[in-house]
Write a protein that holds these residues in place. Sequence first.
Motif, PDB file in Angstrom:
ATOM      1  N   GLY A  88       0.804  -1.223   0.000  1.00 33.93           N
ATOM      2  CA  GLY A  88       0.000   0.000   0.000  1.00 33.93           C
ATOM      3  C   GLY A  88       0.829   1.262   0.000  1.00 33.93           C
ATOM      4  O   GLY A  88       0.278   2.367   0.027  1.00 33.93           O
ATOM      5  N   GLY A  89       2.146   1.122  -0.046  1.00 36.71           N
ATOM      6  CA  GLY A  89       3.014   2.293   0.005  1.00 36.71           C
ATOM      7  C   GLY A  89       2.830   3.238  -1.161  1.00 36.71           C
ATOM      8  O   GLY A  89       2.868   4.455  -1.007  1.00 36.71           O
ATOM      9  N   SER A  90       2.615   2.673  -2.355  1.00 36.83           N
ATOM     10  CA  SER A  90       2.430   3.514  -3.540  1.00 36.83           C
ATOM     11  C   SER A  90       1.204   4.403  -3.397  1.00 36.83           C
ATOM     12  O   SER A  90       1.244   5.601  -3.700  1.00 36.83           O
ATOM     13  N   LEU A  91       0.106   3.827  -2.906  1.00 38.98           N
ATOM     14  CA  LEU A  91      -1.118   4.596  -2.704  1.00 38.98           C
ATOM     15  C   LEU A  91      -0.900   5.681  -1.655  1.00 38.98           C
ATOM     16  O   LEU A  91      -1.291   6.835  -1.838  1.00 38.98           O
ATOM     17  N   ALA A  92      -0.250   5.315  -0.546  1.00 34.69           N
ATOM     18  CA  ALA A  92      -0.004   6.293   0.518  1.00 34.69           C
ATOM     19  C   ALA A  92       0.883   7.428   0.026  1.00 34.69           C
ATOM     20  O   ALA A  92       0.627   8.599   0.324  1.00 34.69           O
TER      21      ALA A  92
END
Length: 423
Positions: free
Chosen positions: A190-194
Motif C-alpha cells: 500500500g506504500g504507492s497509494l499512501a
Amino acid sequence: MMQDQDGTIHNVKSSFLYASAKGSPLGSSDPVAAAIGLLRPRTVVEAGLHAAGPWAVRFDPFPHVKLGVVARGECWLALQGQEPVLLREGDFYLLGNPPPYVLASSLTAKPRAAKPLWDSAANGAVRIGPEDGEDTYLCGGHFSFDDANASILIDVLPSLVHVRAADPRSKLLAHLSELLLAEVEASTVGGSLALDHLAQILFIHMLRAHAGQADRPAGWLGALRDDGIGTALRAMHADVAHRWTLKELAGISHMSRSAFAASFKNQVGTAPLEYLIEWRMSLARDALRRGTRSISELAFATGYESESAFSTAFRRVVGSSPRQFRDTAHHAADSEPDLRDLSLTLAQSDSAALPVTRTLKLSDAAGSRLSQAVERRVQPSVTSCLTGDGQAPNAGRQQKPQQKMPGRAGRRQLTAKSPTSAN
C-alpha cells in the motif's frame, strides 16, 4: 485497484469524484478542489538526492509543478533569470512551470545534468560524493496535469513558492514530509497509494501556504482570500447552472455593481461573467472529452436554456461546436486503441519490496498520454523519496496550453448576450 468512478492518479484510483463524473453535479463550492479535479494530477515521487562535498545539478524546464523539501543540510536554488535563493534544512519549495534551474552546494560549483544522475538511481537514491560524508538530503517529486486545463493553475502560480522552516505553516508540512519519508523507507504493501495521496496533500498545503503569504497570489487563487470577490467566486463555482447576473454577484459581495466589476477584473484578470462563461466551457470540454454527459445535458448543467444557446457560447470560447469537439476527441481515442486500456508491468528490482504490477487506465488517447505512461514506466523508483529530473512529456521545452482558461492574460475577449447575464 480501487474501483471508484473517476480518473487515475499514478496507477491508483482516487476516491475524489471529479466535477464532470457521471451522476455528479458540475458545481463545487470549493474552487481549488474543482480546478485540481479538472487537472487530473499525476503524481511522481522520485529518488532522493544524497550529496557530499561540492556539488551542483542542472535541471531542464518543466511545464507543470515540482515540489521539494530540504530534509537535511542546505543548498542554493538558482532559477534562470532570478536571484539565487538559499534553502535551509526544513525549507519547502514549489516550482510552477519553472525555467532551467540549478540546485547546488555553492554558487561556484560546476553543475552536471540531472537526467543521467536520476536515470542511474539505485535503491531509491541518487548519490553525489562519498556516502559516509553525506551532508545534504533533498526529497521531491513532480505533478503533471492535463495539458488542456493546466493553465487554470499554472497561470496563477509564481515560478517559486518558498516556505521557510521558521514559517508557522511549515510545522504541518514537516509532519507530512515525515509521513512521506516513513512510507519511502518502509516499502510496505500500500506504500504507492499512501505516497500518492501524501504528495497531493503536501501540494494542497503548499498552495495554502502560498495563498496565505503576505504578497497576494495572482488571479482567482488570490481573489479567494477577498471577503467580497471570494464569496462571489465560490457562489459561481457552487452553482454553474444558475443564470448569474452582475447584480446578483455584486449583492453577494456586498458591493455596488460598478465597484464589484472593477474589483473582480483587477483581482482575477477578467470580467465576472466572462470568467463564469470560460469556467463553464472548461467543465464542458472535460465532460465532452470523457463522454460523461450528452450535449443537451451539458447545456442545462451549465446554465443554458437550450442546446443551441450552449453551442453558440461553446463555439465562441473554444472555436468549434460541442459536437465537433466531442467527435474529434473520440476519434483521437479510437485511433489509438492500445491506449484505452494500457497495462504496464513494472518489476521494481531496485526496491526491497516484492515486484509490483501496475495497470494504467488511460481514458484520453492523445500522444501525450502514451508519453506519460511510458515516462512512469521508466522512473528509477516510484516508491522512492522526492526531487529529481523526472520529465513530463515535452519537459525539455515550455508547453503552451491547448485552451485558454479563466484568468489567463491575453485570452479571447468574450461578449455575453447581455451585459448583465452570463448566458
